[in-house]
Design a protein around this motif. Structure first.
Motif, PDB file in Angstrom:
ATOM      1  N   CYS A  70      46.472  -7.050  94.697  1.00 31.48           N
ATOM      2  CA  CYS A  70      47.549  -6.730  93.753  1.00 31.48           C
ATOM      3  C   CYS A  70      48.142  -7.988  93.125  1.00 31.48           C
ATOM      4  CB  CYS A  70      48.636  -5.922  94.444  1.00 31.48           C
ATOM      5  SG  CYS A  70      48.126  -4.246  94.842  1.00 31.48           S
ATOM      6  N   LEU A  71      48.296  -9.035  93.911  1.00 36.07           N
ATOM      7  CA  LEU A  71      48.797 -10.299  93.371  1.00 36.07           C
ATOM      8  C   LEU A  71      47.817 -10.877  92.354  1.00 36.07           C
ATOM      9  CD1 LEU A  71      50.273 -11.895  96.613  1.00 36.07           C
ATOM     10  CD2 LEU A  71      51.554 -10.990  94.653  1.00 36.07           C
ATOM     11  N   LYS A  72      46.540 -10.762  92.636  1.00 39.48           N
ATOM     12  CA  LYS A  72      45.518 -11.242  91.701  1.00 39.48           C
ATOM     13  C   LYS A  72      45.569 -10.445  90.405  1.00 39.48           C
ATOM     14  CE  LYS A  72      40.590 -11.828  91.091  1.00 39.48           C
ATOM     15  NZ  LYS A  72      39.287 -11.840  91.701  1.00 39.48           N
ATOM     16  N   LEU A  73      45.715  -9.126  90.499  1.00 35.20           N
ATOM     17  CA  LEU A  73      45.802  -8.299  89.299  1.00 35.20           C
ATOM     18  C   LEU A  73      47.050  -8.634  88.493  1.00 35.20           C
ATOM     19  CD1 LEU A  73      44.658  -4.826  90.643  1.00 35.20           C
ATOM     20  CD2 LEU A  73      43.353  -6.446  89.262  1.00 35.20           C
ATOM     21  N   SER A  74      48.152  -8.921  89.165  1.00 36.18           N
ATOM     22  CA  SER A  74      49.377  -9.319  88.473  1.00 36.18           C
ATOM     23  C   SER A  74      49.157 -10.602  87.684  1.00 36.18           C
ATOM     24  CB  SER A  74      50.513  -9.527  89.474  1.00 36.18           C
ATOM     25  OG  SER A  74      50.823  -8.342  90.133  1.00 36.18           O
ATOM     26  N   LEU A  75      48.464 -11.540  88.292  1.00 34.99           N
ATOM     27  CA  LEU A  75      48.151 -12.794  87.605  1.00 34.99           C
ATOM     28  C   LEU A  75      47.253 -12.544  86.406  1.00 34.99           C
ATOM     29  CD1 LEU A  75      48.175 -15.909  87.481  1.00 34.99           C
ATOM     30  CD2 LEU A  75      46.160 -15.860  88.931  1.00 34.99           C
ATOM     31  N   LEU A  76      46.204 -11.738  86.592  1.00 31.84           N
ATOM     32  CA  LEU A  76      45.285 -11.454  85.488  1.00 31.84           C
ATOM     33  C   LEU A  76      45.993 -10.755  84.333  1.00 31.84           C
ATOM     34  CD1 LEU A  76      42.136 -10.256  87.476  1.00 31.84           C
ATOM     35  CD2 LEU A  76      42.374 -12.381  86.179  1.00 31.84           C
ATOM     36  N   ALA A  77      46.933  -9.866  84.644  1.00 31.66           N
ATOM     37  CA  ALA A  77      47.645  -9.143  83.590  1.00 31.66           C
ATOM     38  C   ALA A  77      48.606 -10.051  82.831  1.00 31.66           C
ATOM     39  CB  ALA A  77      48.414  -7.964  84.188  1.00 31.66           C
ATOM     40  N   SER A  78      49.173 -11.044  83.493  1.00 31.52           N
ATOM     41  CA  SER A  78      50.185 -11.874  82.852  1.00 31.52           C
ATOM     42  C   SER A  78      49.631 -13.157  82.239  1.00 31.52           C
ATOM     43  CB  SER A  78      51.293 -12.217  83.848  1.00 31.52           C
ATOM     44  OG  SER A  78      50.768 -12.915  84.948  1.00 31.52           O
ATOM     45  N   LEU A  90      41.733  -3.120  82.728  1.00 30.98           N
ATOM     46  CA  LEU A  90      42.045  -4.464  83.205  1.00 30.98           C
ATOM     47  C   LEU A  90      40.887  -4.893  84.092  1.00 30.98           C
ATOM     48  CD1 LEU A  90      43.827  -6.944  83.736  1.00 30.98           C
ATOM     49  CD2 LEU A  90      44.928  -5.639  85.566  1.00 30.98           C
ATOM     50  N   PRO A  91      40.053  -5.819  83.627  1.00 23.82           N
ATOM     51  CA  PRO A  91      38.958  -6.292  84.478  1.00 23.82           C
ATOM     52  C   PRO A  91      39.508  -6.999  85.712  1.00 23.82           C
ATOM     53  CG  PRO A  91      38.672  -7.020  82.195  1.00 23.82           C
ATOM     54  CD  PRO A  91      40.051  -6.452  82.315  1.00 23.82           C
ATOM     55  N   THR A  92      38.899  -6.749  86.848  1.00 25.49           N
ATOM     56  CA  THR A  92      39.354  -7.340  88.103  1.00 25.49           C
ATOM     57  C   THR A  92      38.716  -8.693  88.365  1.00 25.49           C
ATOM     58  OG1 THR A  92      37.602  -6.329  89.409  1.00 25.49           O
ATOM     59  CG2 THR A  92      39.631  -5.050  89.107  1.00 25.49           C
ATOM     60  N   GLY A 131      41.793 -15.322  79.400  1.00 31.72           N
ATOM     61  CA  GLY A 131      41.190 -14.085  79.887  1.00 31.72           C
ATOM     62  C   GLY A 131      42.174 -13.059  80.389  1.00 31.72           C
ATOM     63  N   GLY A 132      43.463 -13.287  80.199  1.00 31.26           N
ATOM     64  CA  GLY A 132      44.483 -12.332  80.636  1.00 31.26           C
ATOM     65  C   GLY A 132      44.860 -11.360  79.549  1.00 31.26           C
ATOM     66  N   LEU A 133      45.938 -10.632  79.775  1.00 31.77           N
ATOM     67  CA  LEU A 133      46.384  -9.608  78.819  1.00 31.77           C
ATOM     68  C   LEU A 133      47.667  -9.960  78.105  1.00 31.77           C
ATOM     69  CD1 LEU A 133      45.753  -6.411  80.966  1.00 31.77           C
ATOM     70  CD2 LEU A 133      44.302  -7.365  79.168  1.00 31.77           C
ATOM     71  N   ASP A 134      48.225 -11.151  78.340  1.00 33.90           N
ATOM     72  CA  ASP A 134      49.517 -11.531  77.749  1.00 33.90           C
ATOM     73  C   ASP A 134      50.593 -10.502  78.097  1.00 33.90           C
ATOM     74  OD1 ASP A 134      49.076 -13.960  76.435  1.00 33.90           O
ATOM     75  OD2 ASP A 134      48.193 -12.959  74.696  1.00 33.90           O
ATOM     76  N   GLY A 135      50.489  -9.908  79.273  1.00 33.78           N
ATOM     77  CA  GLY A 135      51.400  -8.828  79.637  1.00 33.78           C
ATOM     78  C   GLY A 135      52.535  -9.289  80.522  1.00 33.78           C
ATOM     79  N   SER A 136      53.300  -8.306  80.941  1.00 33.01           N
ATOM     80  CA  SER A 136      54.396  -8.533  81.874  1.00 33.01           C
ATOM     81  C   SER A 136      54.127  -7.717  83.131  1.00 33.01           C
ATOM     82  CB  SER A 136      55.723  -8.081  81.268  1.00 33.01           C
ATOM     83  OG  SER A 136      56.004  -8.819  80.108  1.00 33.01           O
ATOM     84  N   VAL A 137      54.645  -8.183  84.238  1.00 36.94           N
ATOM     85  CA  VAL A 137      54.432  -7.505  85.511  1.00 36.94           C
ATOM     86  C   VAL A 137      55.778  -7.221  86.137  1.00 36.94           C
ATOM     87  CG1 VAL A 137      53.396  -7.725  87.794  1.00 36.94           C
ATOM     88  CG2 VAL A 137      52.226  -8.694  85.817  1.00 36.94           C
ATOM     89  N   VAL A 138      55.939  -6.005  86.623  1.00 41.01           N
ATOM     90  CA  VAL A 138      57.193  -5.601  87.273  1.00 41.01           C
ATOM     91  C   VAL A 138      57.038  -5.800  88.762  1.00 41.01           C
ATOM     92  CG1 VAL A 138      58.779  -3.702  87.718  1.00 41.01           C
ATOM     93  CG2 VAL A 138      57.686  -3.912  85.509  1.00 41.01           C
TER      94      VAL A 138
END
Length: 78
Positions: free
Chosen positions: A57-65, A22-24, A71-78
Motif C-alpha cells: 500500500c505504501l508503494k502504491l501511494s508513492l506510485l500514485a503521487s 494504476l500499474p503496480t 511514471g506516477g499519476l501526479d495524484g494525491s493520497v489520503v
C-alpha cells in the motif's frame, strides 16, 4: 432502479476519471490485473500478518503521487 454489472462497467469506461489502471510495477501482478489496479473501485488486500500488505500500500501511494515524468499519476493520497 437496478443496474447490471455490465452497465456499471460501461459507465465506468465512459467516465474519464474512472477509466484506466494504476500499474503496480510488478509485471506478473499487472498482467493478472489487466494493467494494474483499476481506478474508481475499492480494492481489498488480504493475507496473513507479515506478508507485506502495508508495504504494498505504501508503494502504491508513492506510485500514485509521483510526477508523471517519473511514471506516477501526479495524484494525491489520503
Amino acid at each position: 432502479p437496478y443496474q447490471t454489472a455490465l452497465s456499471l462497467l460501461e459507465q465506468r469506461g465512459q467516465n474519464e476519471n474512472m477509466a484506466g489502471h494504476l500499474p503496480t510495477s510488478l509485471k506478473g501482478l499487472d498482467n493478472a490485473l489487466c494493467g494494474g489496479l483499476p481506478f474508481g473501485v475499492v480494492t481489498e488486500l488480504v493475507g496473513p500478518a507479515g506478508i507485506g500488505k502495508t508495504q504494498f500500500c505504501l508503494k502504491l501511494s508513492l506510485l500514485a503521487s509521483l510526477p508523471s515524468s517519473y511514471g506516477g499519476l501526479d495524484g494525491s493520497v489520503v
